[in-house]
Design an enzyme around this catalytic site. Structure first.
Site, mmCIF file in Angstrom:
data_model
loop_
_atom_site.group_PDB
_atom_site.id
_atom_site.type_symbol
_atom_site.label_atom_id
_atom_site.label_comp_id
_atom_site.label_asym_id
_atom_site.label_seq_id
_atom_site.Cartn_x
_atom_site.Cartn_y
_atom_site.Cartn_z
ATOM 1 N N ARG A 153 0.809 -1.220 0.000
ATOM 2 C CA ARG A 153 0.000 0.000 0.000
ATOM 3 C C ARG A 153 0.848 1.278 0.000
ATOM 4 N NH1 ARG A 153 -3.578 -2.403 4.843
ATOM 5 N NH2 ARG A 153 -1.649 -3.630 5.035
ATOM 6 N N GLY A 155 -8.062 -4.962 12.298
ATOM 7 C CA GLY A 155 -8.800 -6.115 12.800
ATOM 8 C C GLY A 155 -9.659 -5.692 13.981
ATOM 9 N N TYR A 157 38.493 27.875 -6.043
ATOM 10 C CA TYR A 157 38.583 26.839 -7.076
ATOM 11 C C TYR A 157 39.246 27.408 -8.320
ATOM 12 C CZ TYR A 157 36.833 22.996 -10.025
ATOM 13 O OH TYR A 157 36.724 21.913 -10.855
HETATM 14 C C1 UD1 Z 1 -2.510 -6.109 10.968
HETATM 15 C C2 UD1 Z 1 -3.486 -7.040 11.700
HETATM 16 C C3 UD1 Z 1 -4.725 -6.244 12.121
HETATM 17 C C4 UD1 Z 1 -4.309 -5.077 12.998
HETATM 18 C C5 UD1 Z 1 -3.272 -4.214 12.299
HETATM 19 C C6 UD1 Z 1 -2.714 -3.209 13.281
HETATM 20 C C7 UD1 Z 1 -3.196 -9.290 10.812
HETATM 21 C C8 UD1 Z 1 -3.718 -10.317 9.885
HETATM 22 N N1 UD1 Z 1 -3.856 -8.121 10.819
HETATM 23 O O1 UD1 Z 1 -3.125 -5.648 9.779
HETATM 24 O O2 UD1 Z 1 -5.621 -7.081 12.853
HETATM 25 O O3 UD1 Z 1 -5.452 -4.303 13.330
HETATM 26 O O4 UD1 Z 1 -2.167 -5.020 11.835
HETATM 27 O O5 UD1 Z 1 -1.875 -2.312 12.639
HETATM 28 O O6 UD1 Z 1 -2.232 -9.532 11.500
HETATM 29 N N2 UD1 Z 1 4.384 -8.747 7.997
HETATM 30 C C9 UD1 Z 1 5.343 -9.696 7.853
HETATM 31 N N3 UD1 Z 1 5.143 -10.721 6.978
HETATM 32 C C10 UD1 Z 1 3.996 -10.843 6.258
HETATM 33 C C11 UD1 Z 1 2.986 -9.863 6.420
HETATM 34 C C12 UD1 Z 1 3.219 -8.825 7.293
HETATM 35 O O7 UD1 Z 1 6.393 -9.638 8.496
HETATM 36 O O8 UD1 Z 1 3.888 -11.806 5.493
HETATM 37 C C13 UD1 Z 1 4.625 -7.623 8.909
HETATM 38 C C14 UD1 Z 1 4.586 -6.283 8.186
HETATM 39 O O9 UD1 Z 1 5.887 -5.895 7.769
HETATM 40 C C15 UD1 Z 1 4.019 -5.336 9.234
HETATM 41 C C16 UD1 Z 1 3.225 -6.245 10.171
HETATM 42 O O10 UD1 Z 1 3.616 -7.568 9.876
HETATM 43 O O11 UD1 Z 1 5.028 -4.690 9.971
HETATM 44 C C17 UD1 Z 1 1.719 -6.107 9.948
HETATM 45 O O12 UD1 Z 1 1.405 -6.365 8.597
HETATM 46 P P1 UD1 Z 1 0.394 -5.440 7.788
HETATM 47 O O13 UD1 Z 1 0.311 -5.917 6.396
HETATM 48 O O14 UD1 Z 1 0.739 -4.031 8.003
HETATM 49 O O15 UD1 Z 1 -0.975 -5.790 8.532
HETATM 50 P P2 UD1 Z 1 -2.272 -4.877 8.640
HETATM 51 O O16 UD1 Z 1 -3.044 -4.980 7.386
HETATM 52 O O17 UD1 Z 1 -1.887 -3.538 9.102
HETATM 53 MG MG MG Z 2 -0.075 -2.556 9.222
#
Ligand code: UD1
Ligand code: MG
Length: 454
Positions: A17, A140, A384
């Site tokens: 995003r 979430g 210079y």
């Molecule tokens: C996530 C939560 C959501 C919460 C929100 C808070 C889940 C499924 N959802 O959503 O409930 O309200 O955070 O901000 O957990 N990451 C990895 N590997 C991956 C995917 C993500 O390391 O495969 C890391 C990302 O770098 C990030 C964090 O996990 O720092 C959260 O991932 P992100 O995609 O931002 O989740 P949200 O959609 O924000």
């Molecule tokens: Mg997030």
């Protein structure tokens, strides 16, 4: 992993995003990669280096973390649950595990400590941080039972249509009982709207109470997923920084238009005027007056320094230095106490001795200027020759007349004088007067019979 509770930061997501070539967690906030705020908060809360899960081959994040964290790679971005599953057996413990998302830079260490303390206060499977932000889109939602225990978390995309949407949001900060967490990760499925292994689904798989702790300041739960949220976090951080400085005795003429990085230090009774930017490792003494419209990056200044609408970068200013409007002070410059720069002056890679005045429109480059020197308006040190840079050295108590051209390498001895409008390309002995220009000629009667304005 040290003596504190084990802590994991998830930072391997693609950050789609953000629509950026730069990994999401490296986007700067207050001049620093946002992941470093999370690492700092976790280290402060637990007293030890966290494990950071990063994307496979992500050397940029690894390099920035250095030895502040233990790095583990996630093979592919299959979701937050899969990210946690990337932690090897050797780093898994049966005790409490703090899990924090790497995109939540506004979390305070005290909040993490509160969560850890709550988790330790009674036997639990998990304690998670909840918030009710003004804009909860994309977060979430938390479903509780009749007794207030958390039953499960439902991602926004998976909320059943037509049903009321719970107000409480998952901050992405959890303390799990390790003994239950690690086996539960293997039971996650991808049957959800995003076809990912959700860490949030673990909550419903645990045995024993899951409790929520509601954060007092909803800004803390802001996760950075897109650039609008990055800008929102920047505004919160800036406000926190300026508020802290005001409480420490600094006056801000217009806090809303002050752009101040979080590490900046300003002494008491200093006044920061409107639209002023203080960046990086800037440290200002007390009783300073900066701006309006000044931009200072990595500037160290003493007490009573006055800077107008000017641009200063990587330089040192002694007590009582005055920098006029539209000046530019470039890197590797030291202005000793009491130095004055007029308007539109530029100084670069130079040392300037105490009490010296460099007047308007002067350009002092690669120079060492002594104490109590007067450099007249429009003077240029020509550094210079088209092939190499050279230095100009000026002794103490020297007087350089207006509009002089000093061609480096050149030395003006102590107490010497340079006549206004001089071209000086060889050294001037101490106490001497250098006049480097052709003598003025007046031709009597020359204008007679000529039209005034042809
Ligand atoms: C996530 C939560 C959501 C919460 C929100 C808070 C889940 C499924 N959802 O959503 O409930 O309200 O955070 O901000 O957990 N990451 C990895 N590997 C991956 C995917 C993500 O390391 O495969 C890391 C990302 O770098 C990030 C964090 O996990 O720092 C959260 O991932 P992100 O995609 O931002 O989740 P949200 O959609 O924000
Ligand atoms: Mg997030």
């Amino acid at each position: 992993m040290g003596d504190g509770p084990h802590a994991v930061i998830l930072a391997a997501g693609q950050g789609k995003r953000m629509r950026s070539a730069l990994p999401k967690v490296l986007h700067p906030l207050g001049g620093r990669p946002l992941l470093l705020y999370v690492v700092d908060a976790v280290r402060t809360a637990t007293g030890s280096a966290p494990v950071v899960v990063l994307a496979r081959g992500d050397t940029a994040v690894r390099d920035i973390l250095g030895d502040s964290a233990i790095c583990v790679e996630q093979e592919a971005p299959l979701g937050t649950g899969d990210a946690l599953r990337s932690i090897p057996e050797t780093l898994r413990g049966a005790g409490p595990v703090l899990v924090v998302h790497g995109d939540a830079p506004l979390l305070r260490p005290e909040t993490l400590q509160r969560l850890l303390a709550a988790h330790a206060s009674s036997p639990r499977a998990c304690t998670l941080l909840l918030g009710m932000p003004a804009d909860p889109s994309g977060m979430g939602r938390v479903i509780r039972d009749g007794e207030g225990h958390v039953l499960r978390i439902v991602e926004e995309a998976d909320l059943p249509p037509g049903e009321p949407v719970p107000m409480e949001c998952n901050a992405g900060v959890y303390v799990f009982d390790g003994a239950q967490l690690w086996p539960a990760l293997d039971r996650l499925s991808t049957s959800n709207a995003q076809s990912e292994y959700y860490l949030t689904d673990v909550v419903a798989l645990l045995t024993g109470p899951v409790e929520g702790v509601v954060v007092a300041d909803p800004d803390e739960v802001l996760g950075i997923n897109d650039r609008r949220q990055l800008a929102a976090a920047e505004a919160v951080l800036r406000r926190r920084t300026v508020d802290a400085l005001m409480l420490a005795g600094v006056t801000f003429e217009d806090p809303a238009s002050a752009y101040v990085d979080p590490q900046v230090v300003v002494g008491r009774d200093s006044v920061i005027h409107a639209m002023t930017t203080l960046r990086g490792a800037t440290v200002l003494g007390s009783g300073c007056e900066i701006g309006p419209m000044a931009i200072l990056t990595d500037v160290r200044a003493g007490d009573g320094v006055v800077v107008g609408p000017a641009h200063l970068d990587q330089c040192e200013l002694g007590d009582g230095v005055r920098v006029g409007s539209y000046c530019r002070v470039r890197p590797n410059t030291v202005l000793a106490s009491g130095v004055e720069l007029g308007t539109h002056a530029e100084v670069k890679n130079s040392t300037v001795g105490a009490g010296t005045r460099i007047s308007h429109f002067s350009c002092v480059l690669d120079s060492d200027v002594g104490e109590a020197v007067n450099i007249g308006a429009g003077t240029v040190t020509c550094n210079y020759d088209g092939a190499a840079k050279h230095r100009t050295t000026i002794g103490n108590g020297v007087f350089v007349g207006t509009n002089s051209t000093l061609v480096a390498p050149v030395h003006l001895g102590d107490g010497s004088y340079v006549g206004a409008g001089s071209f000086v390309d060889h050294d001037v002995p101490a106490g001497a007067l250098a006049v480097g220009r052709s003598r003025q000629r007046n031709i009597e009667g020359w204008a007679a019979g000529r039209p005034l304005h042809p």
